[in-house]
Design a protein around this motif. Structure first.
Motif, PDB file in Angstrom:
ATOM      1  N   GLU A   1      -6.081   6.586  -6.007  1.00 53.98           N
ATOM      2  CA  GLU A   1      -5.766   7.590  -7.808  1.00 53.98           C
ATOM      3  C   GLU A   1      -6.443   8.737  -7.299  1.00 53.98           C
ATOM      4  O   GLU A   1      -6.873   8.771  -5.969  1.00 53.98           O
ATOM      5  CB  GLU A   1      -7.553   6.631  -8.269  1.00 53.98           C
ATOM      6  CG  GLU A   1      -7.012   5.043  -9.279  1.00 53.98           C
ATOM      7  CD  GLU A   1      -8.145   4.880 -10.063  1.00 53.98           C
ATOM      8  OE1 GLU A   1      -9.172   5.742 -10.562  1.00 53.98           O
ATOM      9  OE2 GLU A   1      -7.716   4.371 -10.638  1.00 53.98           O
TER      10      GLU A   1
ATOM     11  N   GLN B   1      -4.264   0.644  -3.665  1.00 51.08           N
ATOM     12  CA  GLN B   1      -3.897   2.237  -4.390  1.00 51.08           C
ATOM     13  C   GLN B   1      -4.782   2.916  -4.451  1.00 51.08           C
ATOM     14  O   GLN B   1      -6.104   3.289  -3.830  1.00 51.08           O
ATOM     15  CB  GLN B   1      -3.894   1.568  -5.950  1.00 51.08           C
ATOM     16  CG  GLN B   1      -2.897   0.441  -6.720  1.00 51.08           C
ATOM     17  CD  GLN B   1      -2.596   0.489  -8.122  1.00 51.08           C
ATOM     18  OE1 GLN B   1      -3.037   1.214  -9.078  1.00 51.08           O
ATOM     19  NE2 GLN B   1      -2.365  -0.883  -8.446  1.00 51.08           N
TER      20      GLN B   1
ATOM     21  N   LEU C   1       0.922  -1.142   0.145  1.00 50.68           N
ATOM     22  CA  LEU C   1      -0.099  -0.208   0.127  1.00 50.68           C
ATOM     23  C   LEU C   1       0.697   1.399  -0.244  1.00 50.68           C
ATOM     24  O   LEU C   1       2.189   1.341   0.323  1.00 50.68           O
ATOM     25  CB  LEU C   1      -0.737   0.043   1.382  1.00 50.68           C
ATOM     26  CG  LEU C   1      -0.033  -0.324   2.594  1.00 50.68           C
ATOM     27  CD1 LEU C   1      -1.575   0.415   3.354  1.00 50.68           C
ATOM     28  CD2 LEU C   1       0.587  -1.087   3.144  1.00 50.68           C
ATOM     29  N   PRO C   2       0.471   2.230   0.155  1.00 51.62           N
ATOM     30  CA  PRO C   2       1.163   3.926  -0.268  1.00 51.62           C
ATOM     31  C   PRO C   2       1.167   3.705   0.878  1.00 51.62           C
ATOM     32  O   PRO C   2       0.829   3.444   2.149  1.00 51.62           O
ATOM     33  CB  PRO C   2      -0.054   4.756  -0.674  1.00 51.62           C
ATOM     34  CG  PRO C   2      -1.329   3.581  -1.424  1.00 51.62           C
ATOM     35  CD  PRO C   2      -0.867   3.041  -0.582  1.00 51.62           C
TER      36      PRO C   2
END
Length: 292
Positions: free
Chosen positions: A69, A67, A38-39
């Motif tokens: 967006e 993710q 994950l980020p």
């Protein structure tokens, strides 16, 4: 109903920070192994997501990809001015050294690594895991579960057919076993008659030899245990909880009984049935490796 360990699911949810996109992929594995990617801005929620996934998917190698967006609230682009000036000076020096003219383009400098970085905003904005992210994860897990259940139904149908084959072969072994002793007794008498001619051995002596043979090739206990193991196998298949490991253990016990029958089978027909039984059991074992 049994479930496969193979599956894929995708979930999405909108949030003020951007749109969360969650993908979950599962493949066979002996244990339960969850990996979350994950980020960086969501790293603090990794363990919470792992726990949530592990509660729903007990067994298999599970990869979770998250993710964001159009992220607007998870990070702020920040220029690294000293680094940018360094690149500018380096390019100007190269131009002067090579006698090249022209200005250094901004896009060239901005494209260099770490000239523009995305720093996380104040942690206060994401002190708790966003409910939208939780919803996206749950939606992906629901779709994975649907696929695993669908494949589990296919596996169940295959097991049902193979169980019918096992019952047929075991029935043939049970029917053939008593005949092995009687046929042996008949062959023994004929052989003795050929060897002794008009003479003969006492019936008691022949009966002793037949009794020894009967004891050596008796598979009654093995058939009884085999029937019990197969009944447990069927009952386990009907359970709704993860049963892959238990089925694997039961197959080991079933295979052990079949091997014992094979070692006692002093008969070509019984030996042929044992070979077919082992082939079917191996096919079932391969399929069981994909059950949660």
């Amino acid at each position: 109903m049994i479930k496969s360990m193979t599956g894929y699911g995708k979930g999405e949810a909108a949030h003020e920070a951007g749109r969360f996109i969650v993908e979950v992929r599962c493949v066979n594995h002996r244990y339960g192994e969850v990996t979350v990617k994950l980020p960086r801005a969501l790293m603090q929620f990794e363990n919470e997501i792992k726990k949530r996934v592990g509660e729903r998917l007990v067994r298999g190698k599970i990869d979770v990809f998250i993710q964001v967006e159009n992220a607007v609230a998870l990070g702020v682009p920040t220029p690294n001015l000293p680094l940018a000036r360094g690149y500018l000076k380096a390019y100007q020096t190269i131009g002067e050294a090579l006698g090249l003219s022209g200005q250094v383009d901004l896009s060239l400098i901005a494209a260099q690594r770490d000239v523009v970085t995305v720093a996380a905003e104040a942690e206060a904005t994401l002190e708790e895991i966003p409910q939208e992210l939780v919803a996206a994860v749950d939606d992906a897990l629901r779709r994975v579960d649907e696929m695993r259940l669908f494949e589990g139904e296919s596996l169940f149908g295959d097991f049902k057919k193979r169980r019918e084959t096992l019952d047929r072969l075991i029935g043939q072994v049970g029917e053939r076993a008593p005949l092995v002793v009687s046929e042996y007794a008949q062959r023994l008498k004929e052989r003795i008659a050929q060897l002794l001619g008009e003479g003969s051995l006492p019936e008691e002596r022949i009966a002793q030899e037949v009794a020894v043979m009967a004891d050596k090739c008796d598979v009654t206990e093995e058939l009884v245990r085999l029937s019990s193991h197969l009944r447990q196998f069927d009952e386990t298949l009907a359970q709704s909880e993860p049963v892959g490991r238990k089925l694997d253990f039961l197959l080991q016990e079933i295979n052990r009984e079949v091997n014992t029958i094979g070692s006692k089978a002093n008969d070509a027909q019984m030996a042929a049935c044992v070979v077919e039984l082992k082939a079917e059991l191996e096919k079932i074992r391969e399929q069981v490796q994909n059950i949660e």
